[in-house]
Structures are given as structure tokens and as C-alpha cells.
Design a protein around this motif. Structure first.
Motif, PDB file in Angstrom:
ATOM      1  N   HIS A  11       0.826  -1.207   0.000  1.00 15.81           N
ATOM      2  CA  HIS A  11       0.000   0.000   0.000  1.00 15.81           C
ATOM      3  C   HIS A  11       0.863   1.262   0.000  1.00 15.81           C
ATOM      4  CE1 HIS A  11      -3.370  -2.625   0.568  1.00 15.81           C
ATOM      5  NE2 HIS A  11      -2.864  -3.105   1.693  1.00 15.81           N
ATOM      6  N   VAL A  12       1.971   1.209   0.730  1.00  9.25           N
ATOM      7  CA  VAL A  12       2.910   2.337   0.753  1.00  9.25           C
ATOM      8  C   VAL A  12       3.498   2.527  -0.639  1.00  9.25           C
ATOM      9  CG1 VAL A  12       5.146   3.123   1.627  1.00  9.25           C
ATOM     10  CG2 VAL A  12       3.457   2.193   3.210  1.00  9.25           C
ATOM     11  N   GLN A  13       3.921   1.442  -1.252  1.00  5.76           N
ATOM     12  CA  GLN A  13       4.494   1.529  -2.598  1.00  5.76           C
ATOM     13  C   GLN A  13       3.463   2.051  -3.595  1.00  5.76           C
ATOM     14  OE1 GLN A  13       5.928  -2.509  -2.989  1.00  5.76           O
ATOM     15  NE2 GLN A  13       7.955  -1.962  -2.188  1.00  5.76           N
ATOM     16  N   ALA A  14       2.225   1.604  -3.478  1.00  4.75           N
ATOM     17  CA  ALA A  14       1.167   2.090  -4.376  1.00  4.75           C
ATOM     18  C   ALA A  14       0.938   3.583  -4.151  1.00  4.75           C
ATOM     19  CB  ALA A  14      -0.120   1.301  -4.152  1.00  4.75           C
ATOM     20  N   ALA A  15       0.883   4.002  -2.887  1.00  4.49           N
ATOM     21  CA  ALA A  15       0.662   5.419  -2.581  1.00  4.49           C
ATOM     22  C   ALA A  15       1.799   6.270  -3.124  1.00  4.49           C
ATOM     23  CB  ALA A  15       0.509   5.618  -1.071  1.00  4.49           C
ATOM     24  N   GLN A  16       3.030   5.792  -2.984  1.00  4.12           N
ATOM     25  CA  GLN A  16       4.180   6.530  -3.511  1.00  4.12           C
ATOM     26  C   GLN A  16       4.085   6.660  -5.027  1.00  4.12           C
ATOM     27  OE1 GLN A  16       7.190   3.995  -1.798  1.00  4.12           O
ATOM     28  NE2 GLN A  16       7.620   5.442  -0.141  1.00  4.12           N
ATOM     29  N   GLU A  17       3.689   5.594  -5.686  1.00  4.55           N
ATOM     30  CA  GLU A  17       3.555   5.619  -7.153  1.00  4.55           C
ATOM     31  C   GLU A  17       2.441   6.578  -7.576  1.00  4.55           C
ATOM     32  OE1 GLU A  17       4.957   4.828 -10.832  1.00  4.55           O
ATOM     33  OE2 GLU A  17       5.854   4.136  -8.957  1.00  4.55           O
ATOM     34  N   PHE A  18       1.317   6.531  -6.861  1.00  7.44           N
ATOM     35  CA  PHE A  18       0.224   7.460  -7.171  1.00  7.44           C
ATOM     36  C   PHE A  18       0.685   8.903  -6.994  1.00  7.44           C
ATOM     37  CE2 PHE A  18      -2.912   3.923  -6.172  1.00  7.44           C
ATOM     38  CZ  PHE A  18      -3.433   3.855  -7.460  1.00  7.44           C
ATOM     39  N   LEU A  19       1.397   9.185  -5.901  1.00  6.32           N
ATOM     40  CA  LEU A  19       1.898  10.540  -5.668  1.00  6.32           C
ATOM     41  C   LEU A  19       2.845  10.976  -6.778  1.00  6.32           C
ATOM     42  CD1 LEU A  19       2.719  11.146  -1.896  1.00  6.32           C
ATOM     43  CD2 LEU A  19       1.192  12.442  -3.362  1.00  6.32           C
ATOM     44  N   LYS A  20       3.746  10.064  -7.151  1.00  9.34           N
ATOM     45  CA  LYS A  20       4.718  10.376  -8.215  1.00  9.34           C
ATOM     46  C   LYS A  20       4.006  10.753  -9.511  1.00  9.34           C
ATOM     47  CE  LYS A  20       7.372   7.252 -10.337  1.00  9.34           C
ATOM     48  NZ  LYS A  20       8.332   6.161 -10.481  1.00  9.34           N
ATOM     49  N   ASN A  21       2.858  10.138  -9.743  1.00  4.36           N
ATOM     50  CA  ASN A  21       2.098  10.395 -10.965  1.00  4.36           C
ATOM     51  C   ASN A  21       1.039  11.485 -10.788  1.00  4.36           C
ATOM     52  OD1 ASN A  21       3.456   8.467 -12.575  1.00  4.36           O
ATOM     53  ND2 ASN A  21       2.299   6.839 -11.570  1.00  4.36           N
ATOM     54  N   GLY A  22       1.050  12.152  -9.649  1.00  2.00           N
ATOM     55  CA  GLY A  22       0.129  13.262  -9.428  1.00  2.00           C
ATOM     56  C   GLY A  22      -1.287  12.839  -9.085  1.00  2.00           C
ATOM     57  N   ASN A  23      -1.475  11.605  -8.686  1.00  2.09           N
ATOM     58  CA  ASN A  23      -2.808  11.099  -8.372  1.00  2.09           C
ATOM     59  C   ASN A  23      -2.989  11.095  -6.855  1.00  2.09           C
ATOM     60  OD1 ASN A  23      -5.145   9.622  -7.917  1.00  2.09           O
ATOM     61  ND2 ASN A  23      -4.696   8.104  -9.497  1.00  2.09           N
ATOM     62  N   ARG A  24      -3.399  12.235  -6.306  1.00  2.00           N
ATOM     63  CA  ARG A  24      -3.573  12.361  -4.861  1.00  2.00           C
ATOM     64  C   ARG A  24      -4.676  11.444  -4.346  1.00  2.00           C
ATOM     65  NH1 ARG A  24      -5.454  16.981  -3.177  1.00  2.00           N
ATOM     66  NH2 ARG A  24      -4.646  16.684  -1.088  1.00  2.00           N
ATOM     67  N   ALA A  25      -5.772  11.343  -5.082  1.00  2.00           N
ATOM     68  CA  ALA A  25      -6.892  10.498  -4.646  1.00  2.00           C
ATOM     69  C   ALA A  25      -6.457   9.037  -4.568  1.00  2.00           C
ATOM     70  CB  ALA A  25      -8.081  10.658  -5.586  1.00  2.00           C
ATOM     71  N   GLY A  26      -5.695   8.585  -5.547  1.00  2.00           N
ATOM     72  CA  GLY A  26      -5.195   7.211  -5.530  1.00  2.00           C
ATOM     73  C   GLY A  26      -4.270   6.975  -4.354  1.00  2.00           C
ATOM     74  N   ALA A  27      -3.408   7.950  -4.062  1.00  2.00           N
ATOM     75  CA  ALA A  27      -2.497   7.832  -2.922  1.00  2.00           C
ATOM     76  C   ALA A  27      -3.288   7.750  -1.626  1.00  2.00           C
ATOM     77  CB  ALA A  27      -1.518   9.006  -2.886  1.00  2.00           C
ATOM     78  N   GLN A  28      -4.306   8.589  -1.506  1.00  9.39           N
ATOM     79  CA  GLN A  28      -5.140   8.574  -0.300  1.00  9.39           C
ATOM     80  C   GLN A  28      -5.858   7.235  -0.158  1.00  9.39           C
ATOM     81  OE1 GLN A  28      -5.256  11.187   1.992  1.00  9.39           O
ATOM     82  NE2 GLN A  28      -6.215   9.595   3.202  1.00  9.39           N
ATOM     83  N   GLN A  29      -6.379   6.707  -1.248  1.00 11.43           N
ATOM     84  CA  GLN A  29      -7.055   5.400  -1.195  1.00 11.43           C
ATOM     85  C   GLN A  29      -6.088   4.296  -0.782  1.00 11.43           C
ATOM     86  OE1 GLN A  29      -8.799   5.134  -5.100  1.00 11.43           O
ATOM     87  NE2 GLN A  29     -10.815   5.727  -4.326  1.00 11.43           N
ATOM     88  N   ALA A  30      -4.878   4.347  -1.288  1.00 11.19           N
ATOM     89  CA  ALA A  30      -3.880   3.334  -0.922  1.00 11.19           C
ATOM     90  C   ALA A  30      -3.563   3.420   0.568  1.00 11.19           C
ATOM     91  CB  ALA A  30      -2.611   3.504  -1.757  1.00 11.19           C
ATOM     92  N   LEU A  31      -3.443   4.629   1.093  1.00 11.92           N
ATOM     93  CA  LEU A  31      -3.165   4.798   2.520  1.00 11.92           C
ATOM     94  C   LEU A  31      -4.311   4.281   3.387  1.00 11.92           C
ATOM     95  CD1 LEU A  31      -1.435   8.291   2.851  1.00 11.92           C
ATOM     96  CD2 LEU A  31      -0.392   6.024   2.810  1.00 11.92           C
TER      97      LEU A  31
END
Length: 166
Positions: A11-31
Motif C-alpha cells: 500500500h505504501v508503494q502504491a501510494a508513492q507511485e500514485f503521488l509520483k504520478n500526481g494522483n492524490r486520490a489514488g495515494a489517499q485510497q492506498a493509505l
């Protein structure tokens, strides 16, 4: 990064990837997929701070950075983010004091010295600001620090002195 055996790692890795790609909502969902027992781990707090900062939720960002300083006191990022959050909250004297504490903990950090220079300049303590710039250049990357300082609006009153640094 947390050990690969931790259930939070994917989930941390997914959130980091979402953040890197500018997807804040995806990062929040992963967290949100991380169990409560792992939500205060340093790598999770770092992502939470990034999300709060991007949303300009500086009170939340300050709380997260403060928790990061408690959970991972040897990581200067938390200390820097704590002061950044305070600056954004217009609490510059407190940010300066927090950075002084960080400087005592990380005396060779050019980032801490540089940020102390910026805070001192915001407080119109220009001689002190210049001394922190000198310390930052001595701590590492003289050319890099000088270049950064020359383009930093906080340090505009010191441009002539910064240009003269060798």
C-alpha cells in the motif's frame, strides 16, 4: 522504507507511485488500506505529509511532521517539514526555533542551515541569515547552495553578499 514483510508495504508503494504520478486520490485510497497499527510508520507519515502539503492543509501537515519527528527522530526530513509547515502557518519564530533544534541534532546538514538562513531573513535578521548561508555552503555543495540561495526570494536582501561568496 519498511521491511518487505510488513503488510503495509504494497500500500505504501502504491501510494508513492500514485503521488509520483500526481494522483492524490489514488495515494489517499492506498493509505486507507493500511491498518491502523501501521499508519504512524515513518514511510506512511511521509506520504500523509505530502498529501497535506499539496492540499495546503498546513495545520494537519504540522501535526504529521511533528509525529514523524517523534517516530523517526534521526530523519531530518520530519524536522524540515515541521518548520516548513510552521512557516506556511505564519509562525516563523517557531519555525526558526524548531530548525535550531534540528541544527543541534544535525549539525552538518546543509538543508537545515539553509532553512535557518531563510527563516532568519524572514525575521529580518540578515547578518544571522548570511552566517547560516555560509554554514550551509561549508556543510556541502557550495555551488549548489549558492545557486539555490541566489534564486530564493527570501534571501533577496543578501544577494550581493551571496554573489561574493567564493
Amino acid at each position: 522504507m519498511m521491511a518487505s514483510s510488513s503488510p503495509a508495504t504494497p500500500h505504501v508503494q502504491a501510494a508513492q507511485e500514485f503521488l509520483k504520478n500526481g494522483n492524490r486520490a489514488g495515494a489517499q485510497q492506498a493509505l486507507e488500506q493500511i491498518s491502523s497499527e501501521h499508519r504512524d510508520r515513518p514511510e506512511v507519515l511521509e506520504i500523509r505529509w505530502e498529501l497535506a502539503a499539496q492540499a495546503q492543509e498546513w495545520a494537519a501537515a504540522f501535526s504529521i511532521a511533528s509525529l514523524l519527528c517523534q517516530t523517526d527522530p534521526e530523519n531530518e526530513v520530519g524536522w524540515l517539514w515541521q518548520s516548513c509547515s510552521l512557516i506556511e502557518l505564519k509562525r516563523v519564530p517557531e519555525a526558526f526555533d524548531a530548525l535550531l533544534a534540528a541544527q543541534a541534532k544535525f549539525p552538518k546538514s546543509p538543508a537545515v542551515a539553509y532553512n535557518l538562513a531563510c527563516c532568519a531573513a524572514k525575521l529580518k535578521r540578515f547578518e544571522e541569515a548570511f552566517q547560516w548561508i555560509v554554514k550551509a555552503t561549508e556543510a556541502g555543495g557550495r555551488a549548489e547552495v549558492k545557486l539555490m540561495a541566489l534564486s530564493d526570494p527570501d534571501l533577496d536582501p543578501l544577494l550581493d553578499r551571496i554573489c561574493a561568496l567564493e
